[in-house]
Design an enzyme around this catalytic site. Structure first.
Site, PDB file in Angstrom:
ATOM      1  N   THR A 238       0.853  -1.200   0.000  1.00  0.00           N
ATOM      2  CA  THR A 238       0.000   0.000   0.000  1.00  0.00           C
ATOM      3  C   THR A 238       0.886   1.246   0.000  1.00  0.00           C
ATOM      4  OG1 THR A 238       0.018   0.129   2.411  1.00  0.00           O
ATOM      5  CG2 THR A 238      -1.799  -1.117   1.388  1.00  0.00           C
ATOM      6  N   ASP A 239       0.288   2.362  -0.391  1.00  0.00           N
ATOM      7  CA  ASP A 239       1.004   3.626  -0.249  1.00  0.00           C
ATOM      8  C   ASP A 239       0.891   4.060   1.221  1.00  0.00           C
ATOM      9  OD1 ASP A 239       2.464   5.905  -0.632  1.00  0.00           O
ATOM     10  OD2 ASP A 239       1.223   6.712  -2.248  1.00  0.00           O
ATOM     11  N   TRP A 240       1.833   4.872   1.635  1.00  0.00           N
ATOM     12  CA  TRP A 240       2.073   5.194   3.049  1.00  0.00           C
ATOM     13  C   TRP A 240       0.859   5.836   3.755  1.00  0.00           C
ATOM     14  CZ3 TRP A 240       5.416   2.500   0.938  1.00  0.00           C
ATOM     15  CH2 TRP A 240       6.642   2.177   1.510  1.00  0.00           C
TER      16      TRP A 240
END
Ligand code: BGC
Length: 715
Positions: free
Chosen positions: A276-278
């Site tokens: 996932t993105d942060w």
């Protein structure tokens, strides 16, 4: 010693891996949830930006659970399960070079990384081997510094020139995007470092990026927004993919099984891992179920959500096992020794050469450029003296130095007008006084100075040419705006260009404007004032030297625009619905497949500078292409390119598939370096773009009179 073959065929020793002991359920969940769980996501921080205060969490497990990880300043890492054969996997940004901390407390060594040219400049080179070389140098630096997975390339489509992260992206065209990304990945992975395609998918704006719902047709999704990713998966076997923050058609990308599993893995056969993105939105168990394997940089909430879902039977331990296996499979390939001693000098040379290859010459009346070495130059504009070499946000690089344009011109043997230079230096110093130093998120941009007529007249009398730099800073978490000083020139910039052009022309001296930015600005209203315009993008730490290489003619410009420059902002297909409102929850991609040049072509709108445009100091001639059809229907296209001018230079040949309007299919339409091939129109799909880029190649640098045979294949 065990040897393992990596994607590009290089053999590296594999670190002696301990056989994995049996992992407990807790180990597995720890492994898939990143380790920065004692940072808190603060709602008062900028959208998508956690305020990174370690230990500042309500969760009692937070403050004691983790140390910072083996590589300081890396974006994230996996939980340390060394005792079970799984040492932490380190992930670091980003597209223009490795982003880690350059200095570490209590350590006299430094860990600087090379700031390479921004992604848009790389795409503007249309030079696949060169992009591969840059990827190779970045991967090499990552390997030396102990980074296992690089969080790049970023490859979202430039739907609007106002997207704040365009400098991290390649193009408005999916083919150029996919080919450039694939070359970059092959280069990175040759070093035993995994690359990450991001942000999958349709993350085309920063405004409300954490939840904006992108409503887009399946056709536009596939033909435009996914196509680059598909090409890169097929042609470079990337280690990882990062799911994006936004929603697509009502579903968060991080929970979007259709895209992450059905298409990415099912249709395309991607076999790396997905992260996932942060600090993106979403439920940990649903994120895994949708097709993510790793949740970054990890929160206790996600850990608990996975545990709860397993306890309640909504997610199974077998599913978790397959996530763990996907990460382990990749990690076994992308590991190696680290000595913290990359060859920064060699990489600076790559950065400089690459920077020159992607600069785009937009105007050059009366051969104002190149400028003879030893000439006297009056250099105007703040960025001449404080050059922007990269954008802000996670794409920032902690470099050891940068060469400003002024310094590069002096290095090349030009005489800079002292009075002008001193004036800029003094004003910039005053502006910086008492201000906090720039950091990765904030770069204080000094206001441009309104040059007086006297100053310009004096400079015109004393110098051979004026070089004026127009610059823009942009970056992650905000889009650009349709305002003076951003999309439009500010009044001061306009007055300076106009007055410098008029007064220098009265003195019969030429004027060149440099664009120092990751995207474009409105140009229709002023592009005829100067004689030459060179787009130098954000050229990386060797900026000044690279600019001097091109201005002097040591390197003939050969960059071509990867995006259309419109006459008016309203001419872009996205203009009607590129929201700049923080309240917009949805963005409707009513432009559908008509993004970039597809829109200009189909609407009959004439751009100011079209996609693929770029001038040279030399000229080229082409033979008629010879087209042969292979048994599988692919077309081989061959032609000769000859440098017919008087200086060395490289050229780009492009092949477009053209969809004729009611005409019989035909071949061999060539206009300069652009070849058009007309297939039969698909009767089930009547709304076709006028043309689509399907192949391209750049020649090497051809000496005057030299000919090169170019071979291209259209599948
Ligand atoms: C960005 C990613 C980046 C990550 C880690 C996020 O804010 O969107 O591109 O890789 O941070 O720094």
């Amino acid at each position: 010693m065990v040897l393992t073959a990596l994607g590009a065929g290089v053999l590296l020793p594999l670190c002696a891996a301990k056989p994995a002991d049996t992992l407990t359920l807790e180990d597995k969940v720890n492994f898939v949830v990143g380790t920065q769980r004692d940072y808190i996501y603060r709602p008062d921080a900028a959208p998508g930006m956690p305020l990174r205060v370690q230990g500042d969490t309500d969760d009692p497990r937070g403050a004691t659970a983790f140390s910072e990880g083996p590589v300081k300043g890396a974006a994230g890492e996996t939980y340390d399960l060394t005792s079970k054969g799984l040492p932490p996997i380190v992930m670091a940004d980003g597209p223009a070079g490795v982003r880690i901390d350059a200095v570490r407390e209590g350590d006299s060594a430094t860990y600087y990384c090379t700031a390479f040219p921004c992604a848009t400049l790389l795409a503007s080179s249309w030079n696949i081997p060169l992009v591969e070389e840059v990827g190779d140098a970045i991967g090499n630096e990552a390997r030396h510094y102990g980074v296992d997975i690089l969080l790049a390339p970023a490859m979202n489509i430039m739907r609007s020139p106002l997207c704040g992260r365009n400098f991290e992206y390649y193009s408005e065209d999916p083919f150029l995007t996919g080919k450039t990304a694939a070359a970059y990945v092959r280069g990175v992975q040759r070093n035993g470092v995994g690359a990450t395609l991001k942000h999958f998918a349709a993350n085309n704006q920063e405004t409300m990026r954490n939840g904006i719902d992108v409503v887009v047709s399946d056709r536009a999704l596939r033909d435009i927004y996914l196509e680059g990713f598909r090409i890169a998966v097929a042609e470079s076997n990337p280690a990882a993919v990062m799911s994006a923050y936004n929603k697509v058609n009502g579903k968060l990308m991080a929970e979007n099984r259709y895209l992450l599993t059905d298409i990415l893995r099912g249709e395309w056969g991607f076999d790396g891992f997905v992260m996932t993105d942060w600090w993106g939105e979403g439920n940990g168990a649903r994120q895994l179920a949708a097709g993510n394997d790793m949740l970054m940089p990890g929160t206790w909430r996600q850990y608990d959500e996975i545990m709860e879902a397993i306890a309640e039977g909504r997610f199974t331990e077998q599913q978790l096992d397959s996530n763990v296996a996907a990460i382990k499979r990749v990690a076994s390939l992308y590991r190696g020794a680290c000595d913290n001693a990359p060859d920064l000098k060699a990489h600076a040379a790559v950065a400089r050469r690459a920077a020159t290859d992607g600069m785009v010459l937009l105007e050059n009346r009366d051969r104002a450029l190149p400028i003879a070495k030893g000439s006297k130059i009056a250099l105007f504009g703040n960025a001449g003296y404080d050059t922007f070499v990269g954008g802000t946000g996670s794409g920032n690089v902690n470099r050891a130095y940068k060469v400003d344009i002024a310094e590069g011109l002096v290095n090349a043997g030009y005489n800079l007008d002292r009075l002008t230079a001193d004036g800029y230096a003094a004003r910039l110093a005053r502006f910086k006084e008492g201000r906090e130093a720039d950091d990765m998120w904030n770069v204080a941009v000094a206001p441009e100075y309104l040059l007086t007529e006297n100053e310009i007249s004096r400079a015109a009398a004393d110098n051979d040419i004026a070089v004026l730099v127009v610059s823009r800073m942009a970056g992650e978490s905000a889009d650009r705006t349709l305002t003076p000083g951003d999309w439009f020139l500010s009044d001061t910039e306009r007055a300076n260009i106009s007055n410098v052009s008029r007064i220098f022309h009265e003195a019969r001296k030429p004027v060149a404007v440099l664009l120092n930015m990751g995207s474009v600005v409105e140009m229709e209203s002023w592009k005829d004032m100067p004689d030459a315009i060179l787009h130098v993008w954000l050229p990386g730490q060797e900026a000044g030297n690279a600019v001097a290489d091109v201005l002097s003619g040591d390197v003939t410009p050969s960059g071509r625009l990867p995006m259309t420059i419109a006459r008016r902002y309203e001419d872009y297909g996205s203009a009607a619905n590129f929201p700049n409102s923080e309240n917009a929850a949805t963005v409707y991609y009513t432009d559908d497949i008509f993004v970039g040049y597809r829109h200009f072509d189909n609407s009959g709108i004439e751009p100011l500078y079209p996609f693929g445009y770029g001038l040279s100091y030399t000229t080229f001639e082409y033979t008629a292409p010879v087209v042969t059809m292979r048994e599988d229907g692919a077309l081989d296209i061959e032609l000769d390119v000859t440098n017919t001018g008087s200086v060395p230079g490289a050229d780009v040949v492009k092949v477009y598939r053209q969809y004729p309007r009611g005409a019989e299919p035909s071949f061999d339409i060539i206009e300069g370096s652009e070849i058009y091939v007309n297939p039969e129109v698909d009767p089930t799909n009547p709304v076709m773009p006028v043309r689509e880029l399907k192949a391209y190649a750049k020649t090497d640098v051809l000496a005057p009179g030299q000919t090169r045979r170019i071979k291209l294949t259209l599948k």
